[in-house]
Design a protein around this motif. Sequence first.
Motif, short mmCIF file in Angstrom:
data_model
loop_
_atom_site.label_atom_id
_atom_site.label_comp_id
_atom_site.label_asym_id
_atom_site.label_seq_id
_atom_site.Cartn_x
_atom_site.Cartn_y
_atom_site.Cartn_z
N ILE A 249 10.71 -0.78 -8.93
CA ILE A 249 11.73 0.15 -8.46
C ILE A 249 12.75 0.40 -9.56
O ILE A 249 13.16 1.55 -9.80
N GLY A 250 13.17 -0.66 -10.24
CA GLY A 250 14.18 -0.51 -11.28
C GLY A 250 13.74 0.41 -12.39
O GLY A 250 14.50 1.26 -12.87
N TYR A 251 12.46 0.30 -12.79
CA TYR A 251 11.99 1.12 -13.89
C TYR A 251 11.86 2.59 -13.53
O TYR A 251 11.77 3.44 -14.42
N CYS A 252 11.90 2.91 -12.25
CA CYS A 252 11.97 4.32 -11.87
C CYS A 252 13.26 4.95 -12.40
O CYS A 252 13.29 6.16 -12.69
N GLY A 253 14.31 4.13 -12.53
CA GLY A 253 15.56 4.64 -13.09
C GLY A 253 15.42 5.01 -14.54
O GLY A 253 15.95 6.03 -15.00
N PHE A 254 14.68 4.19 -15.31
CA PHE A 254 14.47 4.49 -16.72
C PHE A 254 13.63 5.76 -16.90
O PHE A 254 13.82 6.52 -17.84
N VAL A 255 12.66 5.96 -15.97
CA VAL A 255 11.75 7.11 -16.10
C VAL A 255 12.41 8.40 -15.60
O VAL A 255 12.31 9.45 -16.25
N SER A 256 13.08 8.34 -14.46
CA SER A 256 13.60 9.56 -13.83
C SER A 256 14.98 9.95 -14.32
O SER A 256 15.37 11.12 -14.20
N GLY A 257 15.73 8.99 -14.87
CA GLY A 257 17.10 9.29 -15.27
C GLY A 257 17.23 10.37 -16.34
O GLY A 257 17.97 11.35 -16.16
N PRO A 258 16.51 10.26 -17.47
CA PRO A 258 16.68 11.26 -18.53
C PRO A 258 16.38 12.70 -18.09
O PRO A 258 17.19 13.59 -18.36
N PRO A 259 15.25 12.97 -17.40
CA PRO A 259 15.04 14.35 -16.97
C PRO A 259 16.07 14.83 -15.95
O PRO A 259 16.42 16.01 -15.93
N LEU A 260 16.56 13.91 -15.10
CA LEU A 260 17.58 14.30 -14.13
C LEU A 260 18.86 14.74 -14.83
O LEU A 260 19.42 15.80 -14.52
N ILE A 261 19.32 13.94 -15.79
CA ILE A 261 20.54 14.30 -16.52
C ILE A 261 20.31 15.57 -17.33
O ILE A 261 21.19 16.45 -17.41
N GLY A 262 19.14 15.70 -17.93
CA GLY A 262 18.83 16.91 -18.68
C GLY A 262 18.84 18.15 -17.80
O GLY A 262 19.36 19.20 -18.18
N PHE A 263 18.25 18.03 -16.60
CA PHE A 263 18.22 19.15 -15.67
C PHE A 263 19.63 19.55 -15.24
O PHE A 263 20.00 20.73 -15.27
N LEU A 264 20.42 18.57 -14.85
CA LEU A 264 21.79 18.87 -14.42
C LEU A 264 22.63 19.37 -15.59
O LEU A 264 23.46 20.28 -15.43
N GLY A 265 22.40 18.78 -16.77
CA GLY A 265 23.18 19.21 -17.93
C GLY A 265 22.88 20.63 -18.33
O GLY A 265 23.77 21.33 -18.86
N SER A 266 21.66 21.10 -18.09
CA SER A 266 21.32 22.48 -18.44
C SER A 266 22.02 23.48 -17.54
O SER A 266 22.11 24.67 -17.87
N ARG A 267 22.52 23.02 -16.39
CA ARG A 267 23.21 23.90 -15.46
C ARG A 267 24.72 23.71 -15.49
O ARG A 267 25.44 24.56 -14.97
N THR A 268 25.17 22.60 -16.03
CA THR A 268 26.61 22.40 -16.21
C THR A 268 26.85 22.01 -17.66
O THR A 268 26.74 22.82 -18.55
N THR A 269 27.20 20.75 -17.87
CA THR A 269 27.28 20.16 -19.21
C THR A 269 26.74 18.74 -19.12
O THR A 269 26.68 18.16 -18.03
N ILE A 270 26.36 18.18 -20.26
CA ILE A 270 25.87 16.80 -20.25
C ILE A 270 26.95 15.86 -19.75
O ILE A 270 26.69 14.93 -18.99
N GLY A 271 28.20 16.11 -20.16
CA GLY A 271 29.29 15.26 -19.71
C GLY A 271 29.42 15.23 -18.20
O GLY A 271 29.54 14.17 -17.58
N HIS A 272 29.38 16.39 -17.57
CA HIS A 272 29.49 16.45 -16.11
C HIS A 272 28.24 15.86 -15.45
O HIS A 272 28.34 15.21 -14.40
N ALA A 273 27.09 16.08 -16.05
CA ALA A 273 25.86 15.53 -15.47
C ALA A 273 25.89 14.00 -15.47
O ALA A 273 25.37 13.36 -14.54
#
Length: 312
Positions: A249-273
């Motif tokens: 379960i923990g390693y799902c965070g390592f796998v899913s975190g970067p694309p999630l932040i990248g997706f949100l950052g592309s719509r706002t900013t990396i800082g806000h994401a």
Amino acid sequence: MWHRTWRSWGTLDHPRHRRRDQRLSGRGTRWWDRCSGSLGPRFFAAFSLGTVAGAAVGVLMIALHVPVSIHVAAAAAVIAGTIPAAARHFLPEYAARRRAAPPSVKVSRPGLDAWREPRSVAVGLVALAFAVAEGEGSNWVSVSVIDRHHVTATIGTLAYASFLAALTAGRWLGPAVLERFGRVTVLRTAAAFGAAGVAVFALGPSTGMAFAGTLLWGMGAALGFPVSMSAGADEPARAAGRVSVITSIGYCGFVSGPPLIGFLGSRTTIGHALLVIAILMALSAVIAGTTRRSPDKRTQTGSDAQARTAVM
């Protein structure tokens, strides 16, 4: 190009690393369990120390304009030479086998049974939240500092190294804090540090505040994953299955975190994401009580004392 190449390799190679880390975490938690919790975070601190060394070398390579191909080839040669030699000095497992399950405990399918335990899943979610905090620090600190504050790549890498140094320090100093205040209090305090650090890093207007936030963020993210491993190993008879579940379960965070932040950052900013991490830290504080030591945790036996002597 190099960035995309190594990201692609990391995605393909991640399952192998996860299996390796499950085995190492399981082995480490068995010895940690036998040493009154004094070693666990320091296994992870040793790993983090390697990341600090790698980041420091990276700063030097960037400053000297060394090609990436030479840097990666040298790192691969060091790994190939040191890992097999270090593995020959692993501690024996005979002490772990002495602590067999009591006759009254029957664990037919420890892996599958652990997935049905609400506590194991909840502890896994704690590990996931802290894994996101740790993983996103590794992935986005340098990029965010360079993009938001318009500094050089060397300064961005120094910010990354500062995050790793704080992570390492938190893990090295963690055992004393854990023994004094207990898991739940420490994890909730760590979550508060992590959330505050992410907020300062993401919203601070200056490079200095970004560095300060990075240090708080690293200290806050330090203990969540190793403490979750310890919680899974409270009962040695079921430790293997529970640690496997928590790690998965923990390693799902390592796998899913970067694309999630990248997706949100592309719509706002990396800082806000990155503020998503602060939300996850708050949620982990709510369920941190599940890491409390099991009431049926057995006291140490003579074999435990022998194991501690062997480790020390």
